[in-house]
Write a protein that holds these residues in place. Structure first.
Motif, PDB file in Angstrom:
ATOM      1  N   SER A  11       0.821  -1.206   0.000  1.00 50.82           N
ATOM      2  CA  SER A  11       0.000   0.000   0.000  1.00 50.82           C
ATOM      3  C   SER A  11       0.857   1.259   0.000  1.00 50.82           C
ATOM      4  O   SER A  11       0.451   2.296  -0.513  1.00 50.82           O
ATOM      5  CB  SER A  11      -0.921  -0.002   1.221  1.00 50.82           C
ATOM      6  OG  SER A  11      -0.140  -0.170   2.386  1.00 50.82           O
ATOM      7  N   TRP A  12       2.074   1.170   0.542  1.00 53.80           N
ATOM      8  CA  TRP A  12       2.951   2.344   0.623  1.00 53.80           C
ATOM      9  C   TRP A  12       4.104   2.237  -0.375  1.00 53.80           C
ATOM     10  O   TRP A  12       4.351   3.148  -1.140  1.00 53.80           O
ATOM     11  CB  TRP A  12       3.464   2.477   2.064  1.00 53.80           C
ATOM     12  CG  TRP A  12       4.129   3.776   2.359  1.00 53.80           C
ATOM     13  CD1 TRP A  12       5.431   3.961   2.696  1.00 53.80           C
ATOM     14  CD2 TRP A  12       3.536   5.084   2.317  1.00 53.80           C
ATOM     15  NE1 TRP A  12       5.687   5.297   2.880  1.00 53.80           N
ATOM     16  CE2 TRP A  12       4.539   6.017   2.665  1.00 53.80           C
ATOM     17  CE3 TRP A  12       2.259   5.556   2.036  1.00 53.80           C
ATOM     18  CZ2 TRP A  12       4.317   7.381   2.722  1.00 53.80           C
ATOM     19  CZ3 TRP A  12       2.030   6.927   2.093  1.00 53.80           C
ATOM     20  CH2 TRP A  12       3.048   7.811   2.438  1.00 53.80           C
ATOM     21  N   ASN A  13       4.794   1.079  -0.370  1.00 55.95           N
ATOM     22  CA  ASN A  13       5.925   0.868  -1.274  1.00 55.95           C
ATOM     23  C   ASN A  13       5.720  -0.377  -2.127  1.00 55.95           C
ATOM     24  O   ASN A  13       5.065  -1.327  -1.694  1.00 55.95           O
ATOM     25  CB  ASN A  13       7.233   0.681  -0.483  1.00 55.95           C
ATOM     26  CG  ASN A  13       7.723   1.978   0.141  1.00 55.95           C
ATOM     27  OD1 ASN A  13       7.654   3.041  -0.483  1.00 55.95           O
ATOM     28  ND2 ASN A  13       8.181   1.907   1.373  1.00 55.95           N
ATOM     29  N   ARG A  32       7.924   4.067  -4.370  1.00 56.74           N
ATOM     30  CA  ARG A  32       6.635   4.443  -3.795  1.00 56.74           C
ATOM     31  C   ARG A  32       5.505   3.899  -4.658  1.00 56.74           C
ATOM     32  O   ARG A  32       5.544   4.009  -5.887  1.00 56.74           O
ATOM     33  CB  ARG A  32       6.510   5.970  -3.699  1.00 56.74           C
ATOM     34  CG  ARG A  32       7.200   6.548  -2.473  1.00 56.74           C
ATOM     35  CD  ARG A  32       6.397   6.215  -1.217  1.00 56.74           C
ATOM     36  NE  ARG A  32       7.229   6.202  -0.014  1.00 56.74           N
ATOM     37  CZ  ARG A  32       7.462   7.255   0.740  1.00 56.74           C
ATOM     38  NH1 ARG A  32       6.928   8.412   0.400  1.00 56.74           N
ATOM     39  NH2 ARG A  32       8.197   7.181   1.809  1.00 56.74           N
ATOM     40  N   SER A  33       4.499   3.340  -4.035  1.00 54.89           N
ATOM     41  CA  SER A  33       3.392   2.742  -4.798  1.00 54.89           C
ATOM     42  C   SER A  33       2.535   3.815  -5.454  1.00 54.89           C
ATOM     43  O   SER A  33       2.073   3.639  -6.588  1.00 54.89           O
ATOM     44  CB  SER A  33       2.518   1.875  -3.893  1.00 54.89           C
ATOM     45  OG  SER A  33       3.254   0.775  -3.416  1.00 54.89           O
ATOM     46  N   GLY A 104       3.518  -0.954   6.564  1.00 52.37           N
ATOM     47  CA  GLY A 104       3.010   0.400   6.784  1.00 52.37           C
ATOM     48  C   GLY A 104       1.549   0.402   7.211  1.00 52.37           C
ATOM     49  O   GLY A 104       1.134   1.190   8.060  1.00 52.37           O
ATOM     50  N   GLN A 105       0.763  -0.501   6.641  1.00 56.07           N
ATOM     51  CA  GLN A 105      -0.685  -0.482   6.891  1.00 56.07           C
ATOM     52  C   GLN A 105      -1.189  -1.710   7.628  1.00 56.07           C
ATOM     53  O   GLN A 105      -2.337  -1.731   8.060  1.00 56.07           O
ATOM     54  CB  GLN A 105      -1.428  -0.399   5.550  1.00 56.07           C
ATOM     55  CG  GLN A 105      -1.030   0.778   4.684  1.00 56.07           C
ATOM     56  CD  GLN A 105      -1.586   2.079   5.181  1.00 56.07           C
ATOM     57  OE1 GLN A 105      -2.726   2.144   5.598  1.00 56.07           O
ATOM     58  NE2 GLN A 105      -0.796   3.133   5.154  1.00 56.07           N
ATOM     59  N   SER A 133       2.159   2.739  10.428  1.00 54.37           N
ATOM     60  CA  SER A 133       1.480   4.046  10.463  1.00 54.37           C
ATOM     61  C   SER A 133       1.489   4.641  11.863  1.00 54.37           C
ATOM     62  O   SER A 133       1.461   5.864  12.029  1.00 54.37           O
ATOM     63  CB  SER A 133       0.033   3.903   9.993  1.00 54.37           C
ATOM     64  OG  SER A 133       0.004   3.501   8.662  1.00 54.37           O
ATOM     65  N   ASP A 136       4.592   6.552  12.191  1.00 47.55           N
ATOM     66  CA  ASP A 136       4.496   7.792  11.402  1.00 47.55           C
ATOM     67  C   ASP A 136       3.758   8.876  12.197  1.00 47.55           C
ATOM     68  O   ASP A 136       4.166  10.037  12.232  1.00 47.55           O
ATOM     69  CB  ASP A 136       3.738   7.534  10.090  1.00 47.55           C
ATOM     70  CG  ASP A 136       4.532   6.664   9.123  1.00 47.55           C
ATOM     71  OD1 ASP A 136       5.768   6.669   9.224  1.00 47.55           O
ATOM     72  OD2 ASP A 136       3.913   5.996   8.293  1.00 47.55           O
TER      73      ASP A 136
END
Lengths: 279, 417
Positions: A11-13, A32-33, A104-105, A133, A136
């Protein structure tokens, strides 16, 4: 030399890995996605190929994984990230083992037997707590880059706990603690501890433990905390962030069963066997 | 590509049966030809029918809100009344819809849910049903009565059956007063016979799924169980299940598969995710996986109902209900179903707002997996609150589980060679 590739559309990379038949990594890439997963997959794959010093025509099979696995149009098959992180970890560490993947997710806990076969898996609830996240959000509240959180936490001298499960509430709690005079380094460490507790509550950890994903790749503090809490040395294999893509490349090499929608069409090498069939 | 799913022809008869029930309810309310009782889905419906009530089942109504994906519009309305986001989303979506003045029953000529003359609960499912009915009781100033059932029952005892029997009998004077009539034991026997007959046919429908390949899935069952819920104690339910059974038996004879190319078979424990029935059904079917049986659909089998012993057999049915039991009898029950339906794995739906019908929170999946030697999957979601459900995460969870089962089968095949 036969070469294989895996693309992990996260989802992020988006990550891509090229391997040889023995599983030796020849090239990797992380991009980056963004909003267009297909374009990101092509970019990541092209970069990994260039770093491996080869072209698409040199690749015997490429498989996809990750949240956007169905968007990788050039893939010959796909496997979930649950499979690929387990497959990649089992390549490096003999089971039985428990794989922790913190992305990330989402966060996943994957239990494997002595032969590397999956016994069970757990994914985090529909919630950012327990995922990258969370870090972050904490870094944002502390006014630093997420990558700097680990360095900051290394200076921590006082241990205390964030009481909130919720990412947003933890952020608010952090502001209160800053006003109360807590040191940023202690707050950073408390954030890692909170994330660690969320992850180890996901399942039973009864074997060797391997950690993969972007969070452990960039936050060694997280690995140290996991080791301490689980009373085992948590192994971080090479290329932890690209472990899903590596596992997908291994699936391509091994000709794993592709069960995804379209598993019956030409995209997959073999489809789900019928009851009684032995592939 | 896999062949398309064959739709059940009985669905037309189902639609007619359910439509006639809703229209009958509407007419009785409109013309005031019968008193209206609300009943929880496993409450004493036979008794209410014997007393001449038309019966509304709010859980059925809430499921309509979920399946129609309007529930999430109504949930915040009830939350704003002080009904928490953490309690039953059936309750909150239903009350929210009432406060919004909207109902899917308007399609059948009703002006919202029918106003009750009495609300009759049975807490064998949960405490929420009582709280739900008490809200409406306060709203309309009508009696709220019911059965306070034992919960977490291990071995069913005479004391528990006696207790519920006495509570059932104690309802009668109040219900007679509201209905304006005396209970006729012959009518109770008739209602009990109708309920027992429909239950037996429903059970036979469900067990056609023991056949390989299965003619019927859990997702079909959640739709076709409608008459078993809302027409319990009425003859129309057995009539419908006779029709459905004939079609399912024909399917098993002719090899019509509910999931074309059925490869894997699963058991579902817990509530449906009403707003994602079709999506989940499609996802499993894409993986050539048939969810062939469930605790949920089986919960409307009342095989101990006995017209010759109405009070005690109603009480026994209530106490024996799966949801009211402790983990040990629940695990024995699931074990029997796993063997009967010959499934490859179990899906546990962890339903956020329904802890009473969620069995994955006290270690059961792990215990069953170890005892039965089959894997389990936990899906996070909710019965009506789709904010608790992630499509992407569910898809990955299911696909990952299918991969695991397929790999296990492949490894077993290699070992056998």
């Amino acid at each position: 030399m036969r070469r294989y590739a895996g693309v992990d559309s996260g989802s992020w990379n988006t990550k891509a890995v090229v391997i040889d038949h023995d599983g030796l990594v020849l090239g990797t890439s992380v991009v980056r996605s963004g909003a267009d997963l297909a374009v990101a997959a092509e970019r990541a794959y092209a970069e990994a190929l260039a770093r491996a010093g080869c072209e698409a025509a040199d690749i015997s099979a490429v498989w996809s994984t990750g949240f956007g696995r169905d968007a990788v149009a050039f893939a010959d098959g796909s496997r979930t990230e649950l499979d690929c992180h387990g497959r990649g970890a089992a390549f490096h560490v003999k089971g039985p083992l428990v794989v922790i993947d913190i992305g990330g997710q989402d966060a996943k806990v994957i239990r494997l037997d002595a032969n590397g076969h999956r016994l069970s898996h757990r994914m985090n609830r529909k919630c950012a707590a327990g995922t990258g996240s969370f870090l972050d959000e904490i870094a944002l509240r502390l006014g630093i880059e997420t990558a700097a959180l680990d360095v900051l936490a290394a200076q921590s001298t006082e241990e205390f706990e964030l009481s909130s499960f919720c990412t947003v509430f933890a952020g608010t709690e952090l502001l209160t603690l800053i006003r109360a005079g807590r040191r940023p380094s202690d707050l950073a460490m408390a954030a890692y501890r909170s994330l660690m507790k969320r992850v180890i509550a996901m399942d039973v950890f009864d074997g060797r433990v391997v950690a993969t994903g972007g969070v452990v790749a960039y936050h060694p503090t997280m690995v140290a905390l996991l080791s301490e809490a689980l009373h085992v040395e948590v192994t971080v294999p090479p290329h932890p962030q690209e472990m899903g893509a590596f596992g997908a490349a291994l699936a391509a090499r091994d000709g794993a069963v592709s069960v995804g929608p379209g598993g019956d069409d030409a995209r997959s090498s073999r489809s789900l066997p019928l009851a009684g069939e032995t592939p | 590509m896999a062949a398309p799913r064959a739709e059940l022809a009985s669905t037309a008869a189902l639609r007619d049966t359910m439509s006639a029930y809703y229209r009958g309810l509407g007419e009785a309310v409109e013309k005031k030809t019968a008193p209206v009782a609300w009943c929880t889905s496993v409450g004493p419906a036979e008794l209410l029918r014997a007393l001449g009530f038309v019966v509304h089942f709010p859980e059925n109504h809430a499921a309509m809100l979920g399946a129609g994906r309007t529930a999430n519009r109504y949930l915040p309305v009830a939350h704003a009344q002080g009904y928490s986001q953490d309690i039953c989303s059936y309750l909150t979506s239903d009350i929210g819809a009432y406060l919004s003045g909207e109902s899917p029953l308007s399609a059948f000529g009703l002006h919202g849910v029918p106003r009750a003359d009495v609300l009759v609960f049975n807490t064998n499912q949960c405490r929420d049903v009582r709280d739900w009915f008490e809200w409406y009781g306060r709203q309309w100033n009508v009696p709220v009565i019911g059965i306070n059932s034992p919960r977490s029952v291990g071995e069913v005892t005479e004391a528990e059956i006696g207790d519920v029997t006495r509570q059932l009998e104690a309802l009668v004077p109040i219900l007679e007063r509201v209905a304006g009539t005396r209970l006729d034991s012959a009518r109770l026997t008739t209602a009990m016979s109708a309920a027992r007959d429909a239950s037996a046919l429903w059970e036979r429908c469900l067990t056609t799924a023991t056949h390989r390949p299965s003619p019927f899935t859990f997702f079909d069952g959640t739709i076709h169980m409608g008459p078993a819920v809302v027409l319990r104690g009425a003859p129309e339910a057995a009539t419908y299940y006779g029709t459905l059974l004939a079609e399912l038996e024909e399917r098993t004879r002719t090899g019509v598969q509910a999931v074309p190319g059925e490869s894997l078979r699963l058991y579902w424990d817990g509530m449906p995710v009403w707003g994602r029935l079709r999506a989940l059904s499609t996802t499993f079917a894409e993986f050539r996986t048939a969810v062939v049986a469930s605790t949920y659909c089986n919960s409307w089998i009342f095989s101990t109902l006995d017209p010759a012993d109405p009070w005690r057999s109603m009480a026994r049915s209530s106490v024996e209900l799966f949801i009211a039991r402790s983990d040990e009898p629940k695990e024995r029950y699931i074990e029997r179903m796993v063997k009967l339906y010959d499934v490859d794995g179990i899906v546990f739906h962890d339903c956020r707002t329904c802890p009473n019908n969620t069995n994955s929170r006290y270690g059961m999946p792990r215990r069953l997996s170890e005892r039965l030697g089959i894997p389990t999957l936990m899906l996070d979601g909710d019965v009506n609150d789709l904010r608790c459900f992630s499509d992407e995460q569910a898809k990955t969870n299911i696909e990952g589980f299918v991969e695991q089962l397929a790999d296990g089968r492949a490894a077993a095949g290699r070992a056998a060679r």
